[in-house]
Scaffold this active site. Structure first.
Site, PDB file in Angstrom:
ATOM      1  N   LYS A 198     -13.971   0.155  15.255  1.00  0.00           N
ATOM      2  CA  LYS A 198     -12.646  -0.488  15.236  1.00  0.00           C
ATOM      3  C   LYS A 198     -12.050  -0.536  16.651  1.00  0.00           C
ATOM      4  O   LYS A 198     -11.467  -1.525  17.062  1.00  0.00           O
ATOM      5  CB  LYS A 198     -11.713   0.294  14.308  1.00  0.00           C
ATOM      6  CG  LYS A 198     -10.874  -0.597  13.431  1.00  0.00           C
ATOM      7  CD  LYS A 198     -10.253   0.160  12.276  1.00  0.00           C
ATOM      8  CE  LYS A 198     -10.689  -0.424  10.948  1.00  0.00           C
ATOM      9  NZ  LYS A 198     -10.109   0.255   9.803  1.00  0.00           N
ATOM     10  N   PHE A 234      -4.576   2.887  14.876  1.00  0.00           N
ATOM     11  CA  PHE A 234      -5.000   3.893  13.892  1.00  0.00           C
ATOM     12  C   PHE A 234      -6.193   3.327  13.137  1.00  0.00           C
ATOM     13  O   PHE A 234      -6.351   2.113  13.058  1.00  0.00           O
ATOM     14  CB  PHE A 234      -3.867   4.191  12.899  1.00  0.00           C
ATOM     15  CG  PHE A 234      -2.970   5.318  13.330  1.00  0.00           C
ATOM     16  CD1 PHE A 234      -2.085   5.144  14.376  1.00  0.00           C
ATOM     17  CD2 PHE A 234      -3.021   6.549  12.692  1.00  0.00           C
ATOM     18  CE1 PHE A 234      -1.253   6.185  14.778  1.00  0.00           C
ATOM     19  CE2 PHE A 234      -2.197   7.595  13.081  1.00  0.00           C
ATOM     20  CZ  PHE A 234      -1.309   7.411  14.134  1.00  0.00           C
ATOM     21  N   PRO A 282      -2.465 -12.123  10.176  1.00  0.00           N
ATOM     22  CA  PRO A 282      -2.751 -11.923  11.598  1.00  0.00           C
ATOM     23  C   PRO A 282      -3.012 -10.446  11.869  1.00  0.00           C
ATOM     24  O   PRO A 282      -2.405  -9.584  11.230  1.00  0.00           O
ATOM     25  CB  PRO A 282      -1.456 -12.371  12.288  1.00  0.00           C
ATOM     26  CG  PRO A 282      -0.402 -12.278  11.242  1.00  0.00           C
ATOM     27  CD  PRO A 282      -1.085 -12.523   9.921  1.00  0.00           C
ATOM     28  N   ASP A 283      -3.924 -10.153  12.786  1.00  0.00           N
ATOM     29  CA  ASP A 283      -4.172  -8.758  13.159  1.00  0.00           C
ATOM     30  C   ASP A 283      -3.317  -8.437  14.384  1.00  0.00           C
ATOM     31  O   ASP A 283      -3.590  -8.901  15.494  1.00  0.00           O
ATOM     32  CB  ASP A 283      -5.662  -8.527  13.440  1.00  0.00           C
ATOM     33  CG  ASP A 283      -5.964  -7.048  13.526  1.00  0.00           C
ATOM     34  OD1 ASP A 283      -5.252  -6.342  14.278  1.00  0.00           O
ATOM     35  OD2 ASP A 283      -6.886  -6.591  12.835  1.00  0.00           O
ATOM     36  N   ILE A 284      -2.286  -7.661  14.160  1.00  0.00           N
ATOM     37  CA  ILE A 284      -1.290  -7.395  15.212  1.00  0.00           C
ATOM     38  C   ILE A 284      -1.928  -6.612  16.358  1.00  0.00           C
ATOM     39  O   ILE A 284      -1.796  -6.955  17.534  1.00  0.00           O
ATOM     40  CB  ILE A 284      -0.088  -6.620  14.614  1.00  0.00           C
ATOM     41  CG1 ILE A 284       0.541  -7.467  13.511  1.00  0.00           C
ATOM     42  CG2 ILE A 284       0.918  -6.236  15.674  1.00  0.00           C
ATOM     43  CD1 ILE A 284       1.444  -6.708  12.555  1.00  0.00           C
ATOM     44  N   LYS A 297       9.006 -17.582 -10.066  1.00  0.00           N
ATOM     45  CA  LYS A 297       8.330 -16.470 -10.734  1.00  0.00           C
ATOM     46  C   LYS A 297       7.181 -17.011 -11.596  1.00  0.00           C
ATOM     47  O   LYS A 297       7.376 -17.963 -12.365  1.00  0.00           O
ATOM     48  CB  LYS A 297       9.347 -15.721 -11.620  1.00  0.00           C
ATOM     49  CG  LYS A 297       8.746 -14.506 -12.261  1.00  0.00           C
ATOM     50  CD  LYS A 297       9.740 -13.785 -13.141  1.00  0.00           C
ATOM     51  CE  LYS A 297       9.002 -12.740 -13.939  1.00  0.00           C
ATOM     52  NZ  LYS A 297       9.687 -12.375 -15.149  1.00  0.00           N
ATOM     53  N   ASN A 336       0.865  -1.193   0.000  1.00  0.00           N
ATOM     54  CA  ASN A 336       0.000   0.000   0.000  1.00  0.00           C
ATOM     55  C   ASN A 336       0.897   1.238   0.000  1.00  0.00           C
ATOM     56  O   ASN A 336       2.124   1.129  -0.076  1.00  0.00           O
ATOM     57  CB  ASN A 336      -0.937  -0.023   1.210  1.00  0.00           C
ATOM     58  CG  ASN A 336      -0.153  -0.118   2.501  1.00  0.00           C
ATOM     59  OD1 ASN A 336       0.612   0.770   2.836  1.00  0.00           O
ATOM     60  ND2 ASN A 336      -0.321  -1.222   3.226  1.00  0.00           N
TER      61      ASN A 336
HETATM   62  O1  PMT Z   1       2.864   5.938   6.615  1.00  0.00           O
HETATM   63  P1  PMT Z   1       2.290   7.288   6.197  1.00  0.00           P
HETATM   64  O2  PMT Z   1       2.453   7.556   4.719  1.00  0.00           O
HETATM   65  O3  PMT Z   1       2.827   8.395   7.051  1.00  0.00           O
HETATM   66  O4  PMT Z   1       0.710   7.254   6.418  1.00  0.00           O
HETATM   67  C1  PMT Z   1       0.185   7.150   7.701  1.00  0.00           C
HETATM   68  C2  PMT Z   1      -0.925   6.096   7.781  1.00  0.00           C
HETATM   69  C3  PMT Z   1      -2.079   6.544   6.920  1.00  0.00           C
HETATM   70  C4  PMT Z   1      -0.415   4.726   7.313  1.00  0.00           C
HETATM   71  C5  PMT Z   1      -1.330   5.985   9.297  1.00  0.00           C
HETATM   72  O5  PMT Z   1      -1.701   7.262   9.740  1.00  0.00           O
HETATM   73  C6  PMT Z   1      -2.473   4.988   9.487  1.00  0.00           C
HETATM   74  O6  PMT Z   1      -3.648   5.295   9.336  1.00  0.00           O
HETATM   75  N1  PMT Z   1      -2.090   3.724   9.842  1.00  0.00           N
HETATM   76  C7  PMT Z   1      -3.040   2.614   9.907  1.00  0.00           C
HETATM   77  C8  PMT Z   1      -3.353   2.102   8.528  1.00  0.00           C
HETATM   78  C9  PMT Z   1      -4.274   0.901   8.579  1.00  0.00           C
HETATM   79  O7  PMT Z   1      -3.851  -0.187   8.248  1.00  0.00           O
HETATM   80  O8  PMT Z   1      -5.469   1.149   9.064  1.00  0.00           O
HETATM   81  P2  PMT Z   1      -6.606   0.033   9.256  1.00  0.00           P
HETATM   82  O9  PMT Z   1      -7.803   0.835   9.559  1.00  0.00           O
HETATM   83  O10 PMT Z   1      -6.642  -0.894   8.100  1.00  0.00           O
HETATM   84  O11 PMT Z   1      -6.128  -0.773  10.528  1.00  0.00           O
HETATM   85  C10 PMT Z   1      -6.555  -0.466  11.840  1.00  0.00           C
HETATM   86  C11 PMT Z   1      -5.465  -0.714  12.825  1.00  0.00           C
HETATM   87  O12 PMT Z   1      -5.141  -2.096  12.885  1.00  0.00           O
HETATM   88  C12 PMT Z   1      -4.159   0.017  12.557  1.00  0.00           C
HETATM   89  O13 PMT Z   1      -3.652   0.430  13.800  1.00  0.00           O
HETATM   90  C13 PMT Z   1      -3.271  -1.063  11.949  1.00  0.00           C
HETATM   91  O14 PMT Z   1      -1.893  -0.840  12.260  1.00  0.00           O
HETATM   92  C14 PMT Z   1      -3.771  -2.297  12.671  1.00  0.00           C
HETATM   93  N2  PMT Z   1      -3.638  -3.552  11.903  1.00  0.00           N
HETATM   94  C15 PMT Z   1      -4.349  -3.734  10.755  1.00  0.00           C
HETATM   95  C16 PMT Z   1      -4.282  -4.951  10.108  1.00  0.00           C
HETATM   96  C17 PMT Z   1      -3.440  -5.974  10.636  1.00  0.00           C
HETATM   97  N3  PMT Z   1      -3.341  -7.120  10.026  1.00  0.00           N
HETATM   98  N4  PMT Z   1      -2.748  -5.729  11.749  1.00  0.00           N
HETATM   99  C18 PMT Z   1      -2.834  -4.559  12.395  1.00  0.00           C
HETATM  100  O15 PMT Z   1      -2.176  -4.347  13.431  1.00  0.00           O
END
Ligand code: PMT
Length: 403
Positions: free
Chosen positions: A340, A326, A306-308, A290, A212
């Site tokens: 969330k 976030f 996995p969701d960390i 490949k 991404n």
């Molecule tokens: O890196 P930059 O260019 O500075 O941009 C910043 C950002 C947009 C990446 C940052 O501000 C941000 O929003 N980070 C979270 C992005 C995200 O994956 O959001 P989400 O809504 O999909 O996930 C929710 C939360 O679960 C996040 O805290 C994410 O880290 C966490 N997560 C998600 C999926 C996963 N498999 N494991 C996780 O821990």
């Protein structure tokens, strides 16, 4: 960190002087007081009236002005400051500082100064790389002048290379770090923090991957801000071109699975901040070879990662006292962020709108909403460093009460 700090800002003659109004605004937002000195060159790019209006203090320019000398002598200007910041610092000012030329108010103050000096150089790439400037730079460094930047990129002269003045957010972060250090231990001393940052790369085959647009700027800025407050920070980061933040332990990973494992190894900690844009899916059934281009495009089968955040937020022994996630949303920002927060069991969610045109991914600024059990706080658009500092300040408040 900058509350009540007195900053004497010397503005020399470079196009980067146009960034100075933003710099002054952001310093004042943080409670610093700013007094400006303008060189003759600087006044070609910005007026004393602009500087005086934005700083709320007189802007000084003339060494031999009767008014300025009777109201405040040049010696007093530097004695009253906590720090002198030269931004932009031109090749000319750097050269004069090196040999001790004092032929205007700015250089006289610099020579008479007993205060720490930080310079943010800005000039054409050939001027910057010229042996004269580089020798001056080394001399200034040996005299403990701190240097921020310059950055690389398109220069105002149309050339490309080193010479762009450091971003305002980096100047603010350097000043904050300076005052943090001079204050001794930070308020988060003894606190362990794990921060995730950046994207993950999920391989399709040995040469292709899914990812991404995350740059790691936001996560890295949070790691920096927490370290500046004295926390012992482990930054677990996906692939980014951001420099490693000073004073942190950095663990580089590629995939979500590796990020999960690295976080598990970095924990326990009192604070976990998940700012990484972790891929929700990886590619199932990779062959290790490949994929050949054939008649039909291959269909990718995805498997959930996995969701960390959810994993380490689960209530139980060893859970960090404060877990901050976030939410990157393109619609119903606050409602989705609240959902969330509940579904992932974290304490705070920093919600940001990442819809097309927001430039949050990879950009330098962010507009966030802090969602906690007490409600929603909407913050103004700020640089990612300023967002990080605010989050860190909130974490300090939390730590004072709960850790
Ligand atoms: O890196 P930059 O260019 O500075 O941009 C910043 C950002 C947009 C990446 C940052 O501000 C941000 O929003 N980070 C979270 C992005 C995200 O994956 O959001 P989400 O809504 O999909 O996930 C929710 C939360 O679960 C996040 O805290 C994410 O880290 C966490 N997560 C998600 C999926 C996963 N498999 N494991 C996780 O821990």
């Amino acid at each position: 960190m900058l509350e009540n700090k007195k900053i004497l800002l010397i503005v020399a003659g470079g196009i980067a002087a146009v960034k100075v109004p933003d710099l002054i605004r952001r310093l004042r937002e943080r409670g610093a007081s700013v007094t400006c000195i303008l060189t003759n060159g600087g006044s070609q790019f910005i007026t004393p009236l602009t500087l005086a209006s934005l700083s709320g203090n007189m802007a000084y320019q003339d060494l031999f002005s009767l008014t300025e000398e009777s109201e405040m002598g040049h010696i007093r200007l530097c004695r009253e400051a906590d720090i002198i910041l030269v931004a932009p610092a031109t090749a000319d000012v750097m050269a004069k500082m090196t040999v001790g030329i004092a032929d205007d108010l700015a250089t006289t103050v610099l020579l008479a100064s007993d205060k720490p000096v930080i310079i943010a150089p800005s000039m054409n790439v050939m001027m910057w790389t010229h042996p004269a400037t580089q020798t001056n730079l080394q001399t200034l460094k040996t005299r403990e002048v701190q240097v921020i930047g310059p950055g690389t990129g398109d220069l105002a002269c149309g050339e490309i290379g080193d010479g762009r003045m450091a971003e305002v957010s980096d100047i603010i972060a350097t000043l904050s770090r300076h005052f943090q250090k001079s204050r001794g231990d930070g308020p988060l001393k003894g606190c362990r923090a794990v921060v995730t940052s950046g994207p993950t790369h999920e391989p399709i085959d040995p040469v292709r991957y899914i990812t991404n647009r995350s740059s790691g700027k936001q996560g890295h800025a949070i790691a920096t801000a927490l370290a500046n407050f004295g926390a012992s920070v482990t930054l677990v980061t996906g692939p980014t071109s951001e420099p490693n933040p000073d004073g942190t332990k950095v663990v580089n990973v590629q995939t979500a699975a590796q990020m999960m494992k690295a976080c598990g190894e970095a924990l326990p900690a009192e604070i976990l901040v998940c700012a990484a844009a972790v891929a929700d899916w990886s590619v199932a059934g990779q062959t290790g070879q490949k994929i050949k281009k054939g008649v039909k495009a291959p269909a990718l089968k995805l498997a959930e990662n996995p969701d960390i955040l959810a994993t380490f937020s689960k209530p139980g022994p060893g859970r960090p006292t404060l877990v901050v996630g976030f939410a990157a949303e393109t619609e119903n920002l606050i409602t989705n962020a609240q959902l969330k927060r509940a579904s992932k069991n974290c304490d705070w969610i920093v919600a940001n709108d990442v819809s097309v045109g927001s430039s949050v991914f990879s950009g330098d600024s962010n507009t966030v909403h802090l969602v906690t059990a007490d409600g929603v706080e909407s913050w103004p658009t700020m640089s990612k460093s300023a967002v990080a500092e605010r989050i860190a300040e909130r974490i300090v408040k939390f730590a004072n009460k709960n850790l």
